[in-house]
Design a protein around this motif. Structure first.
Motif, PDB file in Angstrom:
ATOM      1  N   GLU A  43       0.830  -1.201   0.000  1.00 23.43           N
ATOM      2  CA  GLU A  43       0.000   0.000   0.000  1.00 23.43           C
ATOM      3  C   GLU A  43       0.867   1.255   0.000  1.00 23.43           C
ATOM      4  O   GLU A  43       1.977   1.271   0.556  1.00 23.43           O
ATOM      5  CB  GLU A  43      -0.931   0.027   1.224  1.00 23.43           C
ATOM      6  N   GLY A  44       0.339   2.297  -0.629  1.00 24.91           N
ATOM      7  CA  GLY A  44       1.051   3.556  -0.670  1.00 24.91           C
ATOM      8  C   GLY A  44       0.977   4.276   0.653  1.00 24.91           C
ATOM      9  O   GLY A  44      -0.062   4.281   1.313  1.00 24.91           O
ATOM     10  N   VAL A  45       2.095   4.871   1.054  1.00 27.51           N
ATOM     11  CA  VAL A  45       2.177   5.650   2.283  1.00 27.51           C
ATOM     12  C   VAL A  45       2.223   7.144   1.941  1.00 27.51           C
ATOM     13  O   VAL A  45       1.443   7.928   2.467  1.00 27.51           O
ATOM     14  CB  VAL A  45       3.425   5.248   3.089  1.00 27.51           C
ATOM     15  N   ALA A  46       3.141   7.518   1.086  1.00 26.11           N
ATOM     16  CA  ALA A  46       3.290   8.921   0.702  1.00 26.11           C
ATOM     17  C   ALA A  46       4.087   8.995  -0.591  1.00 26.11           C
ATOM     18  O   ALA A  46       4.970   8.165  -0.813  1.00 26.11           O
ATOM     19  CB  ALA A  46       3.989   9.718   1.800  1.00 26.11           C
ATOM     20  N   VAL A  47       3.766   9.975  -1.428  1.00 25.80           N
ATOM     21  CA  VAL A  47       4.514  10.198  -2.657  1.00 25.80           C
ATOM     22  C   VAL A  47       4.865  11.673  -2.775  1.00 25.80           C
ATOM     23  O   VAL A  47       4.201  12.524  -2.173  1.00 25.80           O
ATOM     24  CB  VAL A  47       3.740   9.720  -3.910  1.00 25.80           C
ATOM     25  N   THR A  54       3.367  16.892  -2.221  1.00 25.15           N
ATOM     26  CA  THR A  54       3.215  15.614  -1.527  1.00 25.15           C
ATOM     27  C   THR A  54       1.761  15.126  -1.504  1.00 25.15           C
ATOM     28  O   THR A  54       0.813  15.918  -1.578  1.00 25.15           O
ATOM     29  CB  THR A  54       3.696  15.747  -0.073  1.00 25.15           C
ATOM     30  N   THR A  55       1.620  13.810  -1.394  1.00 28.63           N
ATOM     31  CA  THR A  55       0.321  13.163  -1.211  1.00 28.63           C
ATOM     32  C   THR A  55       0.500  12.069  -0.167  1.00 28.63           C
ATOM     33  O   THR A  55       1.486  11.333  -0.219  1.00 28.63           O
ATOM     34  CB  THR A  55      -0.187  12.536  -2.517  1.00 28.63           C
ATOM     35  N   TYR A  56      -0.452  11.974   0.765  1.00 28.10           N
ATOM     36  CA  TYR A  56      -0.365  10.995   1.846  1.00 28.10           C
ATOM     37  C   TYR A  56      -1.577  10.077   1.874  1.00 28.10           C
ATOM     38  O   TYR A  56      -2.692  10.479   1.539  1.00 28.10           O
ATOM     39  CB  TYR A  56      -0.288  11.707   3.210  1.00 28.10           C
ATOM     40  N   ALA A  57      -1.352   8.865   2.337  1.00 35.60           N
ATOM     41  CA  ALA A  57      -2.464   7.984   2.652  1.00 35.60           C
ATOM     42  C   ALA A  57      -3.179   8.534   3.889  1.00 35.60           C
ATOM     43  O   ALA A  57      -2.540   9.108   4.781  1.00 35.60           O
ATOM     44  CB  ALA A  57      -1.956   6.575   2.921  1.00 35.60           C
ATOM     45  N   ASP A  58      -4.500   8.343   3.943  1.00 34.18           N
ATOM     46  CA  ASP A  58      -5.269   8.866   5.078  1.00 34.18           C
ATOM     47  C   ASP A  58      -4.759   8.315   6.407  1.00 34.18           C
ATOM     48  O   ASP A  58      -4.794   9.007   7.424  1.00 34.18           O
ATOM     49  CB  ASP A  58      -6.745   8.517   4.902  1.00 34.18           C
ATOM     50  N   SER A  59      -4.289   7.086   6.405  1.00 38.26           N
ATOM     51  CA  SER A  59      -3.877   6.425   7.646  1.00 38.26           C
ATOM     52  C   SER A  59      -2.645   7.056   8.280  1.00 38.26           C
ATOM     53  O   SER A  59      -2.375   6.808   9.461  1.00 38.26           O
ATOM     54  CB  SER A  59      -3.620   4.940   7.382  1.00 38.26           C
ATOM     55  N   GLY A 101      -0.259  12.792  -7.886  1.00 40.64           N
ATOM     56  CA  GLY A 101       0.049  12.074  -6.657  1.00 40.64           C
ATOM     57  C   GLY A 101      -1.114  11.240  -6.156  1.00 40.64           C
ATOM     58  O   GLY A 101      -0.936  10.107  -5.695  1.00 40.64           O
ATOM     59  N   THR A 102      -2.317  11.782  -6.253  1.00 40.63           N
ATOM     60  CA  THR A 102      -3.482  11.049  -5.764  1.00 40.63           C
ATOM     61  C   THR A 102      -3.748   9.802  -6.614  1.00 40.63           C
ATOM     62  O   THR A 102      -4.286   8.817  -6.124  1.00 40.63           O
ATOM     63  CB  THR A 102      -4.727  11.952  -5.771  1.00 40.63           C
ATOM     64  N   TYR A 103      -3.386   9.851  -7.881  1.00 41.00           N
ATOM     65  CA  TYR A 103      -3.556   8.681  -8.757  1.00 41.00           C
ATOM     66  C   TYR A 103      -2.450   7.665  -8.491  1.00 41.00           C
ATOM     67  O   TYR A 103      -2.682   6.460  -8.420  1.00 41.00           O
ATOM     68  CB  TYR A 103      -3.531   9.122 -10.226  1.00 41.00           C
ATOM     69  N   ARG A 104      -1.247   8.171  -8.310  1.00 40.99           N
ATOM     70  CA  ARG A 104      -0.084   7.291  -8.215  1.00 40.99           C
ATOM     71  C   ARG A 104      -0.009   6.554  -6.875  1.00 40.99           C
ATOM     72  O   ARG A 104       0.452   5.422  -6.820  1.00 40.99           O
ATOM     73  CB  ARG A 104       1.170   8.141  -8.415  1.00 40.99           C
ATOM     74  N   ILE A 105      -0.476   7.188  -5.779  1.00 38.10           N
ATOM     75  CA  ILE A 105      -0.259   6.607  -4.458  1.00 38.10           C
ATOM     76  C   ILE A 105      -0.978   5.277  -4.285  1.00 38.10           C
ATOM     77  O   ILE A 105      -0.566   4.442  -3.478  1.00 38.10           O
ATOM     78  CB  ILE A 105      -0.655   7.609  -3.337  1.00 38.10           C
ATOM     79  N   THR A 106      -2.045   5.049  -5.012  1.00 34.93           N
ATOM     80  CA  THR A 106      -2.782   3.789  -4.876  1.00 34.93           C
ATOM     81  C   THR A 106      -2.377   2.767  -5.943  1.00 34.93           C
ATOM     82  O   THR A 106      -2.994   1.704  -6.043  1.00 34.93           O
ATOM     83  CB  THR A 106      -4.298   4.036  -4.975  1.00 34.93           C
ATOM     84  N   ARG A 107      -1.375   3.093  -6.725  1.00 39.20           N
ATOM     85  CA  ARG A 107      -0.975   2.225  -7.844  1.00 39.20           C
ATOM     86  C   ARG A 107       0.531   1.982  -7.830  1.00 39.20           C
ATOM     87  O   ARG A 107       1.283   2.606  -8.581  1.00 39.20           O
ATOM     88  CB  ARG A 107      -1.410   2.850  -9.173  1.00 39.20           C
ATOM     89  N   PRO A 108       0.997   1.050  -7.025  1.00 36.66           N
ATOM     90  CA  PRO A 108       2.444   0.767  -6.971  1.00 36.66           C
ATOM     91  C   PRO A 108       2.982   0.321  -8.334  1.00 36.66           C
ATOM     92  O   PRO A 108       4.177   0.481  -8.598  1.00 36.66           O
ATOM     93  CB  PRO A 108       2.560  -0.346  -5.925  1.00 36.66           C
TER      94      PRO A 108
END
Length: 124
Positions: A43-47, A54-59, A101-108
């Motif tokens: 899972e993505g953490v931050a990009v 920057t873009t972060y995972a909500d968690s 960033g929002t597109y990339r963070i969920t797509r490793p």
């Protein structure tokens, strides 16, 4: 081929902090941190992009901070207020292609280059 080498993982108690580093063999504009816990998907953490947007995972919002030093070709992840659910193998990733960033963070799969990973273990 870009080479990525992570460091800084370890074991801490809940509420503690760690700082991960990722040394890249050259400049690459899009970079990020991903993590994978046993039995779970990566899972993505931050990009972050080359302009440090920057873009972060909500968690992890409000607890983790991604940053980069372009002069040193190094990526960082400052992790504060760590929780047991943050326990995972953390990977540094990089790619030249443009995606938001929002597109990339969920797509490793959109990252072409990966480090070997560094273990983070948080005990309660």
């Amino acid at each position: 081929q870009v080479r990525l080498v992570e460091s800084g993982g370890g074991s801490v108690q809940s509420g503690g902090s760690l700082r991960l580093s990722c040394a890249a063999s050259g400049y690459i504009n899009f970079m990020g941190w991903f993590r994978q816990a046993p039995g779970k998907e990566r899972e993505g953490v931050a990009v972050i992009n080359g302009d440090s947007v920057t873009t972060y995972a909500d968690s992890v919002k409000g607890r983790f901070t991604i940053s980069r030093d372009n002069a040193k070709n190094t990526l960082y992840l400052q992790m504060n207020n760590l929780k047991p659910e943050d326990t995972a193998l953390y990977y540094c990733a990089a790619d030249h292609r443009f995606y938001s960033g929002t597109y990339r963070i969920t797509r490793p799969e959109l990252f072409s280059h990966w480090g070997q990973g560094t273990q983070v273990t948080v005990s309660s």
